[in-house]
Design a protein around this motif. Structure first.
Motif: not given
Length: 415
Positions: A34-37, A41-42, A47-51, A94-100
Motif C-alpha cells: 500500500v505505501p509503495v503504491v 503514484l506520487a 513526473t507527468g506519467e500520471f494525471r 486512490v488508484v482509481a483517481a489516477v490515469a497513466a
C-alpha cells in the motif's frame, strides 16, 4: 503523453512481488504494497506519467463521502466502527483517481512486461506441482528470503488439493494464495488472447492455471473468451487456446486435478465447501441482519463489523464479498453511494477495455474484494489506470478497424 512508463511498470511488478508482505499496525497488519503504491503514484504525478482522472475522482468523492457519513452516524449512535477499515477505503481506491498518460507504445511495453512476468510464474506454478510428483515435498520457499513475521497472515497460502492429500496447490511462491495466482494468470491469458500473443505464451499461461486448483482465473478468463467469440474480427484469436486444452486434458487424466476440478464445479450447493463459503453463505449470513432494523438498513452496522458478526456466529471461514459486506456495514446509503459509484466507475472502464470484464465479475461477486489490497489494485490498475488502447488494424481490414475503434470509444470522456 509519455513514451516511457517506469512508474506504471513498477506499480504492476511490485504489486505482484510484494503482495505477501505486511507490517504490524496496532492490532492489524498493513500490506507493504500500500505505501509503495502511494509513493509510486506520487512520483508518477510529479513526473507527468500520471494525471488525475476527474470523472473517477468525482465518483470516488461520493464513495468516500458515503462511507464517512455512515461511519459518523454509527459513532453518534454509540457504535464502534473500525477507523482502520475506513482508512483502507481511502488509500486503496486512490488508484482509481489516477490515469497513466502514456502512449500506445508505452502501453504495449507495460503489457509485455506483465505477460512475460506471468509466463514466468506460470512455469513456477507447473514446477511446484511437478516437483511434488517427483518426490520433493512442498514447502513455503518465500521463507527462504523473508522472515515469517513479515508475511501477511489469515491467508490459505499453502493447502493441499484435498484434505489428507500430500500434494499442495501451487501459489507461485509470491502470491497470497493459489486463487491469487490463478487470478493473475487468468488476467494475463485474457490480455494475451485479446492482443493475439503467441500461441505458446497462451498455452503456458493456461496450463499454469491448472496446478492452483482455483476458479478465480477462469472467472476472469471466460468472460473475455465470450467477448472474443462475439467479436467477429477477433474470433480467430480463440484458436490459440486449442493446444492448452489438449495439454490440460492430459494433466487432468494423469493427475487427480481433473477430478478435483470436477468436484469443485458442483460443490457450491453444499455447506462448508470452498465455493459455498464464497458464493452462497456470505449472502445468507450478512444480508438478513443488514435490514433487521431501520437504522441498520439505513446506515449499516459500522465499518469492519461484518467480520465481527461472522466471528460471533462461528463462521470465520465465510468470506465477505463486496455486496453483502457493504450492505451490512454501510446500509442502503452505502449500497447507493459506495457500491453504486464503484460499479458506475468500473463498468465505464470495462466498456473501453472488454477483456477486463472478468475482473469486474470477480470483484463484484466472487471474491472478498472490497478491502483486499491485491484484488483492488489489479482491478483498478487495468480497468482505471491503464489507458484503453487498441492495437492498429491491419491494412485493408475495415472490420477490425471498427472493432478497435469501439475498444477505445469514450476513453477521454470517461476521464
Amino acid at each position: 503523453m509519455r513514451d516511457t512508463a517506469p512508474c506504471t511498470i513498477a506499480l504492476l511488478v511490485l504489486s505482484i512481488l510484494l503482495q505477501r508482505l505486511g507490517v504490524p499496525v496496532t492490532e492489524e497488519q498493513a500490506p507493504v504494497m500500500v505505501p509503495v503504491v502511494l509513493f509510486l503514484l506520487a512520483v508518477g504525478l510529479r513526473t507527468g506519467e500520471f494525471r488525475f482522472s476527474l470523472g473517477n475522482l468525482r465518483l470516488l468523492a461520493v464513495v468516500w463521502g458515503a462511507a464517512a457519513v455512515c461511519t459518523l452516524a454509527q459513532v453518534v449512535l454509540g457504535g464502534m466502527p473500525s477507523l482502520f477499515s475506513l482508512a483502507l477505503i481511502v488509500v486503496l481506491y486512490v488508484v482509481a483517481a489516477v490515469a497513466a498518460d502514456i502512449t500506445p507504445a508505452a502501453v504495449a511495453r507495460v503489457e509485455k512486461v506483465f505477460l512475460g512476468l506471468m509466463t514466468f510464474f506460470a512455469v513456477v506454478s507447473i514446477g511446484q506441482l511437478a516437483s511434488q510428483y517427483a518426490g520433493i515435498p512442498y514447502e513455503d520457499r518465500m521463507l527462504w528470503f523473508v522472515p515469517e513475521g513479515l508475511l501477511l497472515v489469515d491467508y490459505n497460502t499453502a493447502d493441499p488439493i484435498a484434505y489428507g492429500e500430500a500434494i499442495y496447490r501451487s501459489n507461485g511462491i509470491v502470491f497470497l494464495e493459489p486463487s491469487f495466482l490463478s487470478l493473475f494468470l487468468g488476467a494475463a491469458a485474457a490480455l494475451a488472447l485479446w492482443r493475439r500473443a503467441h500461441w505458446l505464451v497462451i498455452t503456458v499461461l493456461l496450463v499454469g492455471m491448472v496446478p492452483p486448483l482455483a476458479g478465480s482465473g477462469f472467472v476472469v478468463l471466460i468472460p473475455a473468451v465470450v467477448v472474443l467469440a462475439f467479436t467477429r474480427s477477433r474470433r480467430r484469436n480463440l484458436l490459440a487456446i486449442v493446444p492448452a486444452l489438449a495439454v490440460a486434458a492430459v494433466v487432468a487424466f494423469l493427475t487427480p486435478l481433473g477430478e478435483r476440478y470436477l468436484d469443485r464445479s458442483t460443490e457450491a450447493g453444499e455447506s462448508n465447501t470452498s465455493s459455498s463459503i464464497r458464493l452462497i453463505q456470505p449472502y445468507y449470513e450478512l444480508l438478513p441482519p443488514s435490514i433487521e432494523d431501520p437504522v441498520s438498513a439505513a446506515v449499516g452496522h459500522g465499518a469492519g463489523t461484518a467480520n465481527d458478526h461472522l466471528e460471533a456466529e462461528g463462521l470465520t471461514a465465510v468470506t465477505q464479498p463486496i455486496i453483502p459486506k457493504v450492505a451490512f456495514e454501510y446500509g442502503l446509503l452505502g449500497v447507493v453511494g459506495i457500491l453504486g459509484a464503484l460499479l458506475l466507475m468500473l463498468g465505464r472502464g470495462v466498456r473501453d477495455r472488454p477483456w477486463t470484464l472478468g475482473l469486474l465479475v470477480l470483484y463484484v461477486y466472487v471474491n472478498a474484494s472490497f478491502l483486499q489490497h491485491t484484488q483492488v489494485f489489479i482491478t483498478l490498475f487495468f480497468i482505471c489506470l491503464m489507458p484503453a488502447v487498441a492495437r492498429p488494424a491491419p491494412p485493408g481490414n475495415p472490420d477490425e478497424r471498427r472493432a478497435d475503434d469501439l475498444v477505445g470509444a469514450g476513453t477521454e470522456g470517461s476521464r
